[in-house]
Design a protein around this motif. Structure first.
Motif, short mmCIF file in Angstrom:
data_model
loop_
_atom_site.label_atom_id
_atom_site.label_comp_id
_atom_site.label_asym_id
_atom_site.label_seq_id
_atom_site.Cartn_x
_atom_site.Cartn_y
_atom_site.Cartn_z
N LEU A 94 -0.85 4.01 2.11
CA LEU A 94 -0.74 3.85 0.66
C LEU A 94 0.18 2.66 0.41
CD1 LEU A 94 -1.27 7.09 1.07
CD2 LEU A 94 -0.75 7.12 -1.36
N TRP A 95 -0.36 1.62 -0.21
CA TRP A 95 0.48 0.43 -0.40
C TRP A 95 1.56 0.67 -1.45
CZ3 TRP A 95 0.67 -0.83 -5.30
CH2 TRP A 95 -0.44 -0.62 -6.09
N ASP B 120 -8.88 1.93 -2.35
CA ASP B 120 -9.51 1.87 -1.03
C ASP B 120 -10.02 3.27 -0.61
OD1 ASP B 120 -10.20 1.44 1.54
OD2 ASP B 120 -8.20 0.87 2.25
N VAL B 141 -2.63 10.18 -4.62
CA VAL B 141 -3.24 8.97 -4.05
C VAL B 141 -3.84 8.08 -5.14
CG1 VAL B 141 -4.94 8.05 -2.45
CG2 VAL B 141 -3.72 10.15 -1.88
N PRO B 144 -1.26 6.86 -8.23
CA PRO B 144 -0.25 5.87 -7.80
C PRO B 144 -0.87 4.56 -7.29
CG PRO B 144 0.21 8.01 -6.83
CD PRO B 144 -1.10 8.14 -7.52
N GLU B 145 -1.99 4.67 -6.55
CA GLU B 145 -2.59 3.45 -5.98
C GLU B 145 -3.26 2.59 -7.06
OE1 GLU B 145 -2.96 2.59 -2.18
OE2 GLU B 145 -1.07 3.56 -2.63
N PRO B 148 -1.07 -0.13 -11.07
CA PRO B 148 -0.98 -1.47 -11.68
C PRO B 148 -2.17 -1.76 -12.60
CG PRO B 148 -0.46 -1.59 -9.36
CD PRO B 148 -0.96 -0.20 -9.61
N ILE B 218 5.58 -2.71 -10.41
CA ILE B 218 4.98 -1.60 -9.64
C ILE B 218 3.96 -2.03 -8.60
CG2 ILE B 218 5.38 0.22 -11.35
CD1 ILE B 218 2.62 -0.18 -12.39
N ASP B 219 3.49 -3.27 -8.69
CA ASP B 219 2.47 -3.70 -7.74
C ASP B 219 3.10 -4.17 -6.44
OD1 ASP B 219 0.23 -4.51 -6.46
OD2 ASP B 219 -0.56 -5.70 -8.11
N LYS B 220 2.95 -3.35 -5.38
CA LYS B 220 3.59 -3.68 -4.09
C LYS B 220 2.58 -4.21 -3.09
CE LYS B 220 7.49 -1.83 -5.47
NZ LYS B 220 8.62 -2.70 -5.85
N ARG B 221 1.39 -4.56 -3.56
CA ARG B 221 0.36 -5.04 -2.62
C ARG B 221 0.73 -6.39 -2.03
NH1 ARG B 221 -4.76 -3.24 -6.09
NH2 ARG B 221 -3.21 -3.63 -7.66
#
Lengths: 340, 221
Positions: A94-95, B120, B141, B144-145, B148, B218-221
């Motif tokens: 989970l990113w 994903d 999952v 939170p994912e 953003p 919040i975007d940690k990608r």
């Protein structure tokens, strides 16, 4: 530990049906590292997903630790899944969570007491060698580090079985080796049963105790790794073994040598275990008048000892060549003559 | 200042700004909750792993498309009976809110559905392999994912809502749109139109900036 009997999986769609897995019988012992090798489309990905019921089989029986998986209710299945963890090719972290939070994820699902989660996560971080990276996000990690997180996460619920779905296929060779070493390490430390699928023979050679070769949904050959390497029976198996032993460069050399010494015989010698570590060739050639050319060779390590291959060209009388080959065979060396 | 904007009553301008913020705020909060719910339902009923139900998805999707397709100014008029029933009036800022929500929530719902679809599949499979329940997959999952995209979606929706409040103003809602149309346009007082427009722009910019900052955080990608 894991028993598959006559397992089949058919995907049905409007355009027809595809048999992904056909009549598979397989027994995997507790504590062993079992490798399944095949090209993409051979059905190995489906097969490993049947083991934790991410895919339900169309027919047959799957037992893990004596529990029949195919008839479990959803709730029971979720319980069993905590005992059969999975590691993925693309890590599937989970990113939005840090390393620590990712590893904590299965503990949250299991309703693990909050105070003990941190403790368990710290242990796991230590085990997979990620000290100091606890607070990093996956996007800040290298591929190898991401897979370490994936492995730690899979181990969090203290499983008995670890399924590795092409766990090293997205990694470079050096990182692959370090992840494989980690897998062997946890297999020994935690007495974990590991099932891995791959298309790389190198992975099988390095860590598996036993191997199954898959082609078109079927298991065409299986056995101890050294055994399968020494006597590959099926064409598919021979092809995979070749991945390790010969290179395109060897083929070029063969052609040149054949031209130069038309009477010479090119042979491939395979040494396993102690024979790979003793000077057998020198002893055999000692009282022979044959000449030999060394073309190429390598020695790799398997879980059951060394495995070596050597390509040589023997030049001399036919009778003497045969005698040398017989002597080599008598010393437990596998000899394959190139007849072209 | 008073020479340039001789027709502007700053007290009224201030009150109508508050009205615009009030309508956008209340409708925005309800739209966020309702849209999230619609988006989750759309996603979950169209996803094999969760609660696939083709009939339910088809019906919900149909209504979402209908309400998204009706031009907002017409939707308000069509909704007059509903508005009357809910708020007791068809005039004023509060009366505009039901129409604003019904216009914006399906729009936002679609954006949430798209945001969830971007998650994903492998991560969902991983959660499933760890024994997560469907509900756990949704709140641990998926949300939170997708956060953003969910947040940038509400930013876009809020900006659209500010525009909708102005349209509502034309047919009896309050706010800066009403002021610009009634006092500005119909009485040919261009300074009122200019000031009301500038204030609307400021509101939109502030919403956009807050949204962008939040997404970045919040975007940690």
């Amino acid at each position: 530990m894991i028993r598959l009997q006559d397992v089949g999986k058919i995907y049905r769609s409007k355009r027809g049906s595809v048999e992904a897995v056909v009549n598979v019988d397989l027994t995997i012992e507790r504590g062993e590292i079992f490798g399944i090798i095949g090209y993409s489309g051979a059905g190995k990905s489906t097969l490993i997903r049947l083991l934790n019921m991410l895919e339900a089989p169309t027919s047959g029986s799957i037992q893990i630790d004596g529990v029949e998986m195919t008839t479990l209710r959803p709730k029971e299945l979720r319980g069993v899944r905590k005992n059969v963890s999975m590691v993925f090719q693309h890590f599937n972290l989970l990113w939005s969570r840090t390393v620590e939070e990712n590893i904590m994820f299965p503990l949250e699902l299991g309703g693990y007491p909050k105070a003990r989660r941190k403790e368990r996560v710290a242990e796991l971080i230590q085990l997979v060698g990620l000290d100091g990276r606890e607070g990093a996000y996956p996007s800040q990690l290298s591929g190898g580090q991401k897979q370490r997180v994936g492995i730690a996460r899979a181990l969090a619920s203290n499983p008995d079985v670890l399924l590795c779905d092409e766990a090293t296929s997205a990694l470079d060779p050096k990182t692959t080796d370090s992840i494989l070493e980690l897998l062997v390490d946890i297999n020994k430390k935690l007495k974990l049963t590991i099932v891995l699928i791959t298309h790389e023979m190198h992975v099988i050679q390095k860590i598996s105790n036993r191997v199954a070769v898959m082609e078109a949904g079927k298991i065409v050959e299986q056995g101890p790794v050294a055994e399968v390497f020494r006597h590959p029976k099926q064409a598919m198996t021979k092809e995979f073994v070749k991945q390790l032993t010969s290179s395109a460069e060897n083929e070029l050399t063969f052609a040149k040598l054949r031209e130069r010494y038309p009477t010479g015989k090119i042979v491939q010698l395979t040494f396993v275990g102690s024979t790979a570590e003793s000077p057998i060739l020198a002893e055999v050639m000692k009282d022979s008048t044959l000449l030999f050319n060394i073309i190429g060779g390598n020695v790799g390590q398997t879980q059951d000892g060394a495995l070596g291959t050597l390509f040589i060209q023997l030049i001399g009388a036919e009778q003497e060549t045969q005698a040398v080959i017989a002597k080599l065979q008598a010393s437990d060396v596998e000899v394959e003559v190139d007849h072209r | 200042m008073s020479k340039w904007f001789e027709n502007v009553d700053w007290l009224v301008m201030g009150q109508q700004t508050v009205n615009t913020l009030y309508m956008t705020g209340v409708a925005g909060i309800v739209t966020f909750v309702a849209g999230l719910l619609i988006g989750l339902l759309l996603y979950a009923t169209n996803e094999e792993l969760l609660f696939k139900n083709r009939t339910f998805y088809g019906i919900l999707s149909f209504f979402v498309n209908i309400f998204r397709s009706i031009p907002f100014i017409i939707l308000i008029i069509l909704l007059f009976p509903v508005t009357k029933l809910v708020t007791g009036s068809i005039i004023g800022s509060t009366a505009a809110i039901p129409a604003l929500i019904i216009g914006a929530a399906p729009f936002y719902g679609r954006m949430v559905e798209l945001a969830l679809r971007e998650v994903d599949k492998g991560v969902i499979e991983a959660a499933e392999s760890m024994g997560a329940t469907k509900i756990q997959i949704i709140y641990k999952v998926l949300i939170p994912e997708a956060l953003p995209a969910i947040v940038s979606g509400i930013t876009v929706t809020l900006v659209a809502l500010v525009g909708y409040t102005a349209m509502a103003g034309v047919v009896g809602g309050g706010g800066l749109g009403n002021l610009a149309f009634i006092d500005g346009f119909q009485r040919s007082q261009n300074d009122i139109i200019v000031v009301a427009t500038l204030l609307i722009l400021v509101i939109v910019f502030i919403i956009q900036i807050i949204g962008d900052v939040l997404v970045k955080k919040i975007d940690k990608r």
